[in-house]
Scaffold this active site. Structure first.
Site, PDB file in Angstrom:
ATOM      1  N   ASP A  69     -18.208 -47.081  51.464  1.00 21.75           N
ATOM      2  CA  ASP A  69     -17.095 -47.510  52.310  1.00 21.75           C
ATOM      3  C   ASP A  69     -17.462 -48.700  53.198  1.00 21.75           C
ATOM      4  OD1 ASP A  69     -18.864 -46.007  53.841  1.00 21.75           O
ATOM      5  OD2 ASP A  69     -17.464 -44.393  54.215  1.00 21.75           O
ATOM      6  N   ASN A 138     -15.813 -33.275  60.583  1.00 25.39           N
ATOM      7  CA  ASN A 138     -14.558 -32.669  60.129  1.00 25.39           C
ATOM      8  C   ASN A 138     -14.530 -32.486  58.609  1.00 25.39           C
ATOM      9  OD1 ASN A 138     -14.282 -35.263  59.233  1.00 25.39           O
ATOM     10  ND2 ASN A 138     -12.358 -35.707  60.287  1.00 25.39           N
ATOM     11  N   HIS A 140     -15.307 -34.786  56.348  1.00 25.59           N
ATOM     12  CA  HIS A 140     -15.000 -35.962  55.530  1.00 25.59           C
ATOM     13  C   HIS A 140     -16.212 -36.425  54.729  1.00 25.59           C
ATOM     14  CE1 HIS A 140     -16.110 -38.694  59.106  1.00 25.59           C
ATOM     15  NE2 HIS A 140     -16.809 -39.216  58.117  1.00 25.59           N
ATOM     16  N   GLU A 145     -10.721 -38.668  54.848  1.00 27.19           N
ATOM     17  CA  GLU A 145     -10.447 -37.744  55.948  1.00 27.19           C
ATOM     18  C   GLU A 145      -9.685 -36.522  55.416  1.00 27.19           C
ATOM     19  OE1 GLU A 145     -11.865 -38.139  58.661  1.00 27.19           O
ATOM     20  OE2 GLU A 145     -11.598 -40.101  59.599  1.00 27.19           O
TER      21      GLU A 145
HETATM   22  C1  GLP Z   1     -19.221 -42.119  58.587  1.00 25.08           C
HETATM   23  C2  GLP Z   1     -19.409 -42.504  57.122  1.00 25.08           C
HETATM   24  C3  GLP Z   1     -19.727 -41.301  56.259  1.00 25.08           C
HETATM   25  C4  GLP Z   1     -20.845 -40.486  56.895  1.00 25.08           C
HETATM   26  C5  GLP Z   1     -20.398 -40.000  58.250  1.00 25.08           C
HETATM   27  C6  GLP Z   1     -21.427 -39.123  58.952  1.00 25.08           C
HETATM   28  O1  GLP Z   1     -17.944 -41.678  58.869  1.00 25.08           O
HETATM   29  N1  GLP Z   1     -18.253 -43.153  56.599  1.00 25.08           N
HETATM   30  O2  GLP Z   1     -20.088 -41.735  54.957  1.00 25.08           O
HETATM   31  O3  GLP Z   1     -21.167 -39.395  56.062  1.00 25.08           O
HETATM   32  O4  GLP Z   1     -20.142 -41.150  59.047  1.00 25.08           O
HETATM   33  O5  GLP Z   1     -22.354 -39.916  59.618  1.00 25.08           O
HETATM   34  P1  GLP Z   1     -23.685 -39.393  60.293  1.00 25.08           P
HETATM   35  O6  GLP Z   1     -24.665 -39.256  59.181  1.00 25.08           O
HETATM   36  O7  GLP Z   1     -24.059 -40.481  61.240  1.00 25.08           O
HETATM   37  O8  GLP Z   1     -23.386 -38.105  60.958  1.00 25.08           O
END
Ligand code: GLP
Length: 248
Positions: A69, A138, A140, A145
């Site tokens: 993304d 959440n 995702h 989402e």
């Molecule tokens: C963002 C990314 C996700 C990732 C999530 C969790 O929203 N788009 O791909 O899994 O963050 O991030 P973290 O690993 O910092 O908790």
């Protein structure tokens, strides 16, 4: 198909296990197509991969990568862009050819076309061998989402307040007002076409999402639960993220 679980003592072990799986994949197929994720969780994995590359354990010279993304409206030079993150945490430290790395362009003149071209590039490269994922609080995955459809493809998505808040807690953006409200994200259908999926989660703040994803029903309310249908999906978790899972 059930999600396979790998339980580690801490986030260091999670990083080493994930890096070992990716390294084995690259050793078995030098021109592997690897799907990558951003966020703080995979940072240790990228450091381990860079170490393996440095000592000559693996080469990225023929590897192609696709990232999940990118924020919409953020330039690749911006220090919070996912392109910047990937260059900084992995690509600048290994022998990968930059032209073999694919991160969606958040400044594309036609973002819809950018998403379509991304899907076509994955197909042209023969599909993704292993896709590394993190998970949001959440549930995702990428920026899919709650409410995202199981057959969703790469598209423009709207971020929830909880994701905007989680990504502006000081680790990344300093202030929720700086976080874009939209992103380009590979869909759940796109991700599930990868031949193998590895999802990493560390820390107690991920335990509820992990429980819903592994033991809850398959529901769009928890996008990660939609991975339960995949033929080869492994969650690599530290003890804190395992939390109260009954199936360890
Ligand atoms: C963002 C990314 C996700 C990732 C999530 C969790 O929203 N788009 O791909 O899994 O963050 O991030 P973290 O690993 O910092 O908790």
């Amino acid at each position: 198909m059930a999600v396979k679980l790998m339980v580690c003592k801490d986030k260091g072990e999670v990083a080493r296990k994930a890096a070992d799986i990716i390294a084995e994949q690259i050793k078995a197929k030098a021109d592997s197509v690897i799907g990558l994720a951003t966020g703080s969780t995979p940072e240790g994995t990228y450091a381990e991969l860079a170490k393996k590359n440095k000592v000559g354990g693996i080469s990225f010279k023929k590897v192609r990568t696709f990232n999940l993304d990118e924020y919409l409206g953020i330039d690749c030079e911006h220090d919070q862009s996912y392109r910047y993150f990937m260059n900084d945490r992995l690509f600048n430290h290994v022998d990968i050819r930059m032209w073999n790395t694919h991160v969606l362009n958040g400044m594309a003149a036609d973002p819809g076309l950018e998403c379509l071209a991304f899907e076509q590039k994955i197909l042209a490269e023969g599909g993704v061998d292993v896709w590394l994922l993190g998970i949001g609080n959440n549930g995702h995955i990428a920026f899919n989402e709650p409410g995202s459809a199981p057959n969703s493809r790469t598209r423009i998505v709207k971020l929830t307040e909880s994701t905007i808040k989680a990504n502006s807690d000081g680790r990344f953006f300093k202030n929720p007002l700086e976080v874009p409200h939209h992103a380009l994200s590979a869909g759940i259908g796109t991700i599930c076409e990868a031949r193998r999926i590895i999802l990493l989660a560390t820390g107690a703040n991920k335990a509820a999402a992990i429980k819903a994803a592994v033991e809850g029903p398959m529901t769009m309310d928890c996008p990660a639960s939609l991975l339960q249908n995949h033929a080869d999906v492994t969650f690599i978790l530290d003890e804190d993220a395992v939390g109260k899972l009954s199936r360890k």
